[in-house]
Scaffold this motif. Sequence first.
Motif: not given
Length: 150
Positions: A10-11, A39-53, A60-69
């Motif tokens: 999130r910007d 010096g910030r806490c940043v809201d991060v969306v981490a996504a795992v993507l998959v693709a068949e040929r 495939a999965e999404v998580s919502f995390t606070k990441l501290y710097f």
Amino acid sequence: MPVWRRYLVRDASGRMVELPSRALDKAEDGTSPIPGFAGRCVDVVAAVLVAERGQSPQVAEVSFTKLYFDKSGFVDTGKRERMIRLMLESVADKRLARIPNAARAEAAVRAGAARLQLADEFAWQPGPAEMNEVMLRLDHRPAGQGHTVH
């Protein structure tokens, strides 16, 4: 089947913007900071993507995390270690199925407390508009197909 990850943050305006995984990896391993996050806490969306040929990638999965710097723009190692410790403590009751009932009950209480702390310090709940923005940016799946969201 190719599998990869994407990150959104999130910007300052509240919009979700792409964060290159390489930049996050370098900030995490201490080789290159992200000065804008210093010096910030940043809201991060981490996504795992998959693709068949030959197919479009799917979330495939999404998580919502606070990441501290830290003040230099590196991922705060103390906070990262705390998150990992809380994650381990939060599942301790699941790993202790064979211990006596009294000890198992005590482990369940500690695990519950760790889950609450983990959610309070390191998770965020996106609102409906944020969730829509995230899925529109990440997913190319036809409407009606499910996602795993954490």
